[in-house]
Design a protein around this motif. Structure first.
Motif, PDB file in Angstrom:
ATOM      1  N   SER A 273       0.807  -1.220   0.000  1.00 60.75           N
ATOM      2  CA  SER A 273       0.000   0.000   0.000  1.00 60.75           C
ATOM      3  C   SER A 273       0.839   1.269   0.000  1.00 60.75           C
ATOM      4  CB  SER A 273      -0.923   0.012   1.230  1.00 60.75           C
ATOM      5  OG  SER A 273      -0.165   0.049   2.425  1.00 60.75           O
ATOM      6  N   LEU A 274       2.182   1.130  -0.023  1.00 56.10           N
ATOM      7  CA  LEU A 274       3.045   2.300   0.034  1.00 56.10           C
ATOM      8  C   LEU A 274       3.187   2.966  -1.326  1.00 56.10           C
ATOM      9  CD1 LEU A 274       5.929   0.996   2.320  1.00 56.10           C
ATOM     10  CD2 LEU A 274       3.881   2.249   2.971  1.00 56.10           C
ATOM     11  N   LYS A 275       3.464   4.258  -1.302  1.00 51.38           N
ATOM     12  CA  LYS A 275       3.663   5.007  -2.543  1.00 51.38           C
ATOM     13  C   LYS A 275       4.936   4.575  -3.267  1.00 51.38           C
ATOM     14  CE  LYS A 275       1.274   9.101  -0.768  1.00 51.38           C
ATOM     15  NZ  LYS A 275       1.408  10.522  -0.395  1.00 51.38           N
ATOM     16  N   THR A 276       5.880   3.984  -2.515  1.00 47.24           N
ATOM     17  CA  THR A 276       7.151   3.571  -3.115  1.00 47.24           C
ATOM     18  C   THR A 276       7.115   2.129  -3.604  1.00 47.24           C
ATOM     19  OG1 THR A 276       7.932   2.954  -0.915  1.00 47.24           O
ATOM     20  CG2 THR A 276       8.490   5.148  -1.696  1.00 47.24           C
ATOM     21  N   ILE A 281       5.432  -5.229  -9.421  1.00 45.00           N
ATOM     22  CA  ILE A 281       4.541  -6.029  -8.577  1.00 45.00           C
ATOM     23  C   ILE A 281       3.096  -5.651  -8.847  1.00 45.00           C
ATOM     24  CG2 ILE A 281       3.846  -6.475  -6.186  1.00 45.00           C
ATOM     25  CD1 ILE A 281       6.757  -6.138  -5.379  1.00 45.00           C
ATOM     26  N   GLN A 282       2.835  -4.362  -9.017  1.00 43.46           N
ATOM     27  CA  GLN A 282       1.459  -3.891  -9.201  1.00 43.46           C
ATOM     28  C   GLN A 282       0.847  -4.396 -10.513  1.00 43.46           C
ATOM     29  OE1 GLN A 282       0.417  -2.405  -6.434  1.00 43.46           O
ATOM     30  NE2 GLN A 282       2.533  -2.705  -5.788  1.00 43.46           N
ATOM     31  N   GLY A 287       0.291  -9.844  -7.832  1.00 41.57           N
ATOM     32  CA  GLY A 287       0.368  -8.583  -7.104  1.00 41.57           C
ATOM     33  C   GLY A 287      -0.993  -7.932  -6.961  1.00 41.57           C
ATOM     34  N   LYS A 288      -1.803  -8.016  -8.010  1.00 45.05           N
ATOM     35  CA  LYS A 288      -3.147  -7.440  -7.949  1.00 45.05           C
ATOM     36  C   LYS A 288      -4.025  -8.181  -6.945  1.00 45.05           C
ATOM     37  CE  LYS A 288      -3.018  -5.782 -12.734  1.00 45.05           C
ATOM     38  NZ  LYS A 288      -3.556  -5.970 -14.109  1.00 45.05           N
ATOM     39  N   ARG A 289      -3.880  -9.500  -6.874  1.00 49.44           N
ATOM     40  CA  ARG A 289      -4.656 -10.269  -5.900  1.00 49.44           C
ATOM     41  C   ARG A 289      -4.242  -9.929  -4.471  1.00 49.44           C
ATOM     42  NH1 ARG A 289      -3.770 -14.976  -9.764  1.00 49.44           N
ATOM     43  NH2 ARG A 289      -5.678 -15.044 -11.009  1.00 49.44           N
ATOM     44  N   LEU A 290      -2.930  -9.734  -4.273  1.00 46.25           N
ATOM     45  CA  LEU A 290      -2.462  -9.344  -2.945  1.00 46.25           C
ATOM     46  C   LEU A 290      -3.000  -7.962  -2.559  1.00 46.25           C
ATOM     47  CD1 LEU A 290       1.264 -10.538  -2.993  1.00 46.25           C
ATOM     48  CD2 LEU A 290      -0.598 -11.467  -1.620  1.00 46.25           C
ATOM     49  N   LYS A 291      -3.027  -7.050  -3.532  1.00 44.54           N
ATOM     50  CA  LYS A 291      -3.577  -5.721  -3.259  1.00 44.54           C
ATOM     51  C   LYS A 291      -5.048  -5.816  -2.853  1.00 44.54           C
ATOM     52  CE  LYS A 291      -2.932  -2.132  -5.713  1.00 44.54           C
ATOM     53  NZ  LYS A 291      -2.908  -1.228  -6.885  1.00 44.54           N
TER      54      LYS A 291
END
Length: 393
Positions: A273-276, A281-282, A287-291
């Protein structure tokens, strides 16, 4: 590529071992790497850990005996585990797991294979320490996937790994230690946010206060509280976790819990959830499922690992007080409670936070260290260390 196949690479290395050569003789920059001190002042602690891992492994390179070569070592008849080489170093009394890679594609297998070999070796030697298992990866190429694996194993799990590559040196083939900067890539440097650190307070309730007892009666048990902190640190390290704990007390009579321990552990899911965050990954499906998990469940680091660490500390607290977990939150919220109208008494860390604490002490000028009369549990020294590595986003 230096070799057409892994089989050819294995045959070359096998012939050298049969002739009595050791890895120290085959690695062309072995002596230079051991003597070169230019790494000592590099500011990044994680880079230092990679250097230290490489140098630790080199201690087992000067003399060794081949225990197995491409044979099944599994004690389970149904399993096949064939490490390329297992070596024994009498000088360091360690076992070297040598894994060969000559193809870019299947490098993801390295993590699985090395982990499986290490686990099977412990079937024979159940008390073998991680430090006595030396992992040697020899690869013709070092793609990002393999570098990520090595970085995480060294920096986060404190594994002993060294990376080598075959090169042509005149008329002969030799091995070369990979430049640690290939493993230490900027995008892999952990950047810690206060919201990535989840935790809670263990309130040490004194039941005797209700009967009119002395509010500071628990003061005589402060040594036992420090033992509890050390127990939590030991458990955190054994679980390969990363976190810390503060012991503190109220300055004035407040409620029924004069003393408190704030326990913090790394909230891994909050990294997404960080801006960095890493843009690669995104974009990936995983990565999308983790988000989506982070969005739907907001995991703040209050995991079972945190509970196991806290529970282990409570074993040493229950004989003189009634510990109770309260105030589930993150470091951003919990930090002010430790230093507002309170006395911060002690600090303990585990994983990367313990490493950073001692790194900071190591880099202190000697005259400052003498004036400070440093104790490793001093909370004021610790909070300055945490300010350096925990960023606000």
């Amino acid at each position: 590529m230096a070799f057409k196949s892994e089989k050819e690479m294995q045959g070359w290395l096998s012939d050298l071992f049969k002739k009595g050569h050791c890895l120290a003789e085959i690695v062309i920059n072995y002596g230079d790497f051991r003597k070169n001190k230019r790494h000592d002042n590099y500011p990044e602690s994680s880079y230092q850990k990679i250097i230290q891992s490489f140098q630790h492994c080199l201690n087992s390179f000067e003399n060794h005996e081949v225990l197995s070569e491409d044979v099944n070592i599994s004690l389970n008849p149904g399993d096949i585990l064939r490490p390329d080489f297992l070596l024994y170093s009498p000088g360091s009394e360690s076992i070297l797991i040598v894994e060969l890679k000559n193809i870019k594609g299947p490098t993801r297998q390295a993590a699985t294979e090395i982990g499986a070999y290490a686990a099977e070796i412990r079937s024979y030697l159940p008390f073998l320490a991680d430090g006595d298992l030396v992992n040697v990866i020899i690869s013709s190429e070092w793609p990002s996937l393999l570098c990520h694996f090595v970085y995480n194993e060294i920096v986060w799990l404190n594994k002993g790994i060294i990376c080598l590559e075959p090169i042509q040196n005149g008329d002969e083939m030799v091995l070369k230690i990979v430049d640690p900067l290939i493993i230490f890539k900027e995008q892999m440097i952990p950047s810690i946010s206060a919201k990535q650190l989840g935790g809670y307070q263990i309130c040490l309730y004194d039941d005797q206060i209700l009967g009119g007892g002395d509010y500071m009666r628990l003061e005589e048990y402060e040594d036992s509280m420090r033992v509890a902190l050390n127990a939590m640190s030991a458990k955190g390290n054994s679980l390969k976790a990363n976190g810390f704990a503060f012991l503190w007390r109220h300055c004035f009579d407040v409620g029924l819990a004069p003393y408190n321990i704030t326990v913090i552990n790394f909230a891994s899911f909050q990294t997404l959830s960080l801006k960095t965050r890493n843009p690669l990954i995104q974009k990936s499906n995983f990565g999308k499922r983790l988000k989506r998990v982070v969005r739907d469940y907001d995991p703040e680091g209050h995991s079972r690992t945190l509970d196991v660490i806290a529970d282990y500390g409570e074993i040493f607290l229950k004989e003189f007080c009634s510990p109770k977990v309260e105030g589930y939150s993150n470091w951003e919220t919990l930090k002010p409670r430790i230093f507002t109208n309170t006395d911060a008494l002690a600090f303990i860390g585990w994983g990367i936070f313990q490493d950073r604490l001692f790194d900071r002490l190591r880099l202190m000028p000697k005259h400052e260290e003498a004036d400070f009369r440093f104790e490793s549990t001093d909370p004021l020294f610790a909070i300055e260390m945490l300010k350096e590595i925990i960023k606000e986003y």
